[in-house]
Design an enzyme around this catalytic site. Structure first.
Site, PDB file in Angstrom:
ATOM      1  CB  SER A   1       7.745   1.888   1.146  1.00  0.00           C
ATOM      2  OG  SER A   1       8.519   1.309   0.010  1.00  0.00           O
TER       3      SER A   1
ATOM      4  CE1 TYR B   1       3.029   2.026  -2.119  1.00  0.00           C
ATOM      5  CE2 TYR B   1       5.214   1.782  -2.344  1.00  0.00           C
ATOM      6  CZ  TYR B   1       4.425   1.468  -1.721  1.00  0.00           C
ATOM      7  OH  TYR B   1       4.255   0.600  -0.737  1.00  0.00           O
TER       8      TYR B   1
HETATM    9  N1  LIG Z   1       3.622  -5.276   0.980  1.00  0.00           N
HETATM   10  C1  LIG Z   1       4.769  -4.818   1.017  1.00  0.00           C
HETATM   11  O1  LIG Z   1       6.081  -5.283   0.593  1.00  0.00           O
HETATM   12  C2  LIG Z   1       5.060  -3.094   1.388  1.00  0.00           C
HETATM   13  C3  LIG Z   1       6.290  -2.767   1.450  1.00  0.00           C
HETATM   14  C4  LIG Z   1       6.391  -1.323   1.962  1.00  0.00           C
HETATM   15  C5  LIG Z   1       5.343  -0.905   2.314  1.00  0.00           C
HETATM   16  N2  LIG Z   1       4.032  -1.054   2.265  1.00  0.00           N
HETATM   17  C6  LIG Z   1       2.858  -0.427   2.764  1.00  0.00           C
HETATM   18  O2  LIG Z   1       2.256  -1.149   3.741  1.00  0.00           O
HETATM   19  C7  LIG Z   1       0.899  -0.644   3.846  1.00  0.00           C
HETATM   20  C8  LIG Z   1      -0.102  -1.922   3.777  1.00  0.00           C
HETATM   21  O3  LIG Z   1       0.033  -2.402   2.478  1.00  0.00           O
HETATM   22  P1  LIG Z   1      -0.146  -4.067   2.555  1.00  0.00           P
HETATM   23  O4  LIG Z   1       1.310  -4.463   1.943  1.00  0.00           O
HETATM   24  O5  LIG Z   1      -0.837  -4.610   3.413  1.00  0.00           O
HETATM   25  O6  LIG Z   1      -1.258  -4.231   1.179  1.00  0.00           O
HETATM   26  P2  LIG Z   1      -2.660  -4.608   0.932  1.00  0.00           P
HETATM   27  O7  LIG Z   1      -2.798  -4.185  -0.459  1.00  0.00           O
HETATM   28  O8  LIG Z   1      -2.529  -6.134   1.455  1.00  0.00           O
HETATM   29  O9  LIG Z   1      -3.481  -3.873   1.763  1.00  0.00           O
HETATM   30  C9  LIG Z   1      -3.962  -2.336   1.644  1.00  0.00           C
HETATM   31  C10 LIG Z   1      -5.133  -2.349   2.225  1.00  0.00           C
HETATM   32  O10 LIG Z   1      -5.382  -0.898   2.170  1.00  0.00           O
HETATM   33  C11 LIG Z   1      -6.729  -0.673   1.851  1.00  0.00           C
HETATM   34  N3  LIG Z   1      -7.164   0.694   1.112  1.00  0.00           N
HETATM   35  C12 LIG Z   1      -6.601   1.230   0.066  1.00  0.00           C
HETATM   36  N4  LIG Z   1      -6.925   2.221  -0.512  1.00  0.00           N
HETATM   37  C13 LIG Z   1      -7.753   2.662   0.643  1.00  0.00           C
HETATM   38  C14 LIG Z   1      -8.263   3.850   1.038  1.00  0.00           C
HETATM   39  N5  LIG Z   1      -8.513   4.880   0.231  1.00  0.00           N
HETATM   40  N6  LIG Z   1      -9.160   3.949   2.178  1.00  0.00           N
HETATM   41  C15 LIG Z   1      -9.168   2.941   2.961  1.00  0.00           C
HETATM   42  N7  LIG Z   1      -8.266   1.644   2.744  1.00  0.00           N
HETATM   43  C16 LIG Z   1      -7.694   1.606   1.696  1.00  0.00           C
HETATM   44  C17 LIG Z   1      -7.308  -1.883   0.964  1.00  0.00           C
HETATM   45  O11 LIG Z   1      -8.625  -2.292   0.932  1.00  0.00           O
HETATM   46  C18 LIG Z   1      -6.396  -2.870   1.454  1.00  0.00           C
HETATM   47  O12 LIG Z   1      -7.254  -3.677   2.429  1.00  0.00           O
HETATM   48  C19 LIG Z   1       0.773   0.354   2.434  1.00  0.00           C
HETATM   49  O13 LIG Z   1       0.963   1.797   2.875  1.00  0.00           O
HETATM   50  C20 LIG Z   1       1.921  -0.224   1.504  1.00  0.00           C
HETATM   51  O14 LIG Z   1       2.328   1.152   0.776  1.00  0.00           O
HETATM   52  C21 LIG Z   1       4.020  -2.819   1.737  1.00  0.00           C
END
Ligand SMILES: NC(=O)c1ccc[n+]([C@@H]2O[C@H](COP(=O)([O-])OP(=O)(O)OC[C@H]3O[C@@H](n4cnc5c(N)ncnc54)[C@H](O)[C@@H]3O)[C@@H](O)[C@H]2O)c1
Length: 254
Positions: A146, A159
Site C-alpha cells: 500500500s 493497517y
Molecule cells: N483500494 C485501495 O485504495 C488500496 C490501496 C492499497 C492497498 N489496497 C489493498 O488491496 C487489497 C484489496 O483491497 P480492495 O481495495 O480490493 O478492498 P475490498 O474491500 O474491495 O476487498 C477486500 C476483500 O477481502 C475480503 N476479506 C476481508 N477479510 C478477509 C478474510 N479474513 N479472509 C478472506 N477474505 C477476506 C473481503 O471479503 C473483500 O472481498 C487489500 O490488501 C488492501 O489493503 C487497497
C-alpha cells in the site's frame, strides 16, 4: 542466444484471496482475459456466484465461466488455509489480496491484531501452505502492500504497520523461497476506488489531501493494477523477486 521471455499467463492457475473484492476481482478478470484459470478465495462469494436475490444487477453474458472457481476462505484460519491447500492440485501463482481496515478503531489491541492477522500473518500462512504447489510449478507469490508501506497513518495504525511489514516479509520470503525456484514480490497500489477506500474518498478533507498529491489528480480503477500482477506472474518477470512495485499514478514520486 537467450530465449525471449514470454508475457503469457495462458493455462496458468492463479489463487486470489480477497478475489471477491475490488482489486482481487480486477485481478481475476485480468487473468481470465489472458487465458488463466482463477480460484477466488474470500469470506464471501463473487457476485456471479451469489444467490440471484443477492445480485445487485442481472447476470450478463460471460459472468459465469468454467475457468473460475470460488472457495470460501478466512485467511485468519490456519486449518482453513491448510484444507484449501489440500483441495488444490496445481497452482502457479498466489495473490494475497484479502484486506480490511477500521478507521480510528485500530488502537484497540484486538482490532490491531486482527488487521495484522489478515494482511501479514495471512500472507505467511498462504506462503507456507502453498510453497509445495509453487515449488512444483516454479511459480510465484504476489503480496499486496500500500502507500502505507511507506509512511504512517494516524487513523489506521495497524493497517500501516501491516503494509510496511509486508514489504519486509516479501524480501525475506523471496530469499527463503529462491531455494525452491519460487519468486515473491509485492504490488503497492496507490489510491484505488474500492470498498476498503470508500470512507477515505467520502471524507472531503482526506480526499482533497490525496488528490492534491496525485499528479493525475484522480483516484484510479482496480483494473489499473492488473497488468502489473499479470506481468509479475509471467515468465518475463523471471529475474524479479523480493521487490515491491508501487503502482500509484506517481503518488510516491511527488
Ligand atoms: N483500494 C485501495 O485504495 C488500496 C490501496 C492499497 C492497498 N489496497 C489493498 O488491496 C487489497 C484489496 O483491497 P480492495 O481495495 O480490493 O478492498 P475490498 O474491500 O474491495 O476487498 C477486500 C476483500 O477481502 C475480503 N476479506 C476481508 N477479510 C478477509 C478474510 N479474513 N479472509 C478472506 N477474505 C477476506 C473481503 O471479503 C473483500 O472481498 C487489500 O490488501 C488492501 O489493503 C487497497
Amino acid at each position: 542466444m537467450t530465449e525471449q521471455p514470454s508475457f503469457s499467463v495462458a493455462g496458468k492457475t492463479v489463487l486470489i484471496t480477497g478475489g471477491t473484492g475490488g482489486i482481487g476481482g480486477a485481478f481475476a478478470r485480468g487473468f481470465l482475459t489472458h487465458g488463466a484459470k482463477v480460484i477466488v478465495a474470500d469470506l464471501k462469494p463473487p457476485r456471479e456466484l451469489q444467490p440471484r436475490e443477492l445480485q445487485p444487477r442481472e447476470l450478463q453474458p460471460g459472468d459465469l465461466r468454467p475457468d473460475i472457481r470460488y472457495e470460501p476462505l478466512d485467511v485468519r484460519d490456519d486449518a482453513a488455509v491448510d484444507a484449501l491447500a489440500a483441495r488444490i492440485e496445481t497452482l502457479d501463482t498466489v495473490i494475497h489480496c484479502a484486506g480490511r481496515l477500521v478507521r480510528w478503531e485500530e488502537y484497540k489491541p484486538e482490532v490491531f491484531m486482527d488487521i495484522l492477522n489478515i494482511h501479514l500473518v495471512g500472507n505467511l500462512r498462504l506462503a507456507n501452505a502453498f510453497r509445495p504447489h509453487l515449488r512444483a510449478t516454479q511459480g510465484c507469490l504476489i503480496n499486496i502492500g500500500s502507500m502505507y508501506s511507506y509512511f504512517g497513518a494516524a487513523h489506521i495504525p495497524a493497517y500501516a504497520a501491516a503494509k510496511t511489514a509486508v514489504v519486509s516479509l516479501t524480501k525475506s520470503l523471496a530469499l527463503s523461497f529462491a531455494a525452491d525456484g519460487i519468486r515473491v514480490n509485492a504490488i503497492a497500489p496507490g489510491w484505488i476506488k474500492t470498498e476498503i477506500s470508500r470512507p477515505g474518498r467520502e471524507d472531503p478533507a482526506f480526499n482533497a489531501k490525496v488528490t492534491a498529491r496525485l499528479p493525475g489528480g484522480e483516484w484510479a480503477e482496480p483494473e489499473d493494477l492488473a497488468g502489473t500482477a499479470i506481468f509479475l506472474a509471467s515468465p518475463a518477470a523471471r529475474l524479479i523477486t523480493g521487490v515491491t512495485i508501487p503502482v500509484d499514478g506517481g503518488y510516491t514520486a511527488s
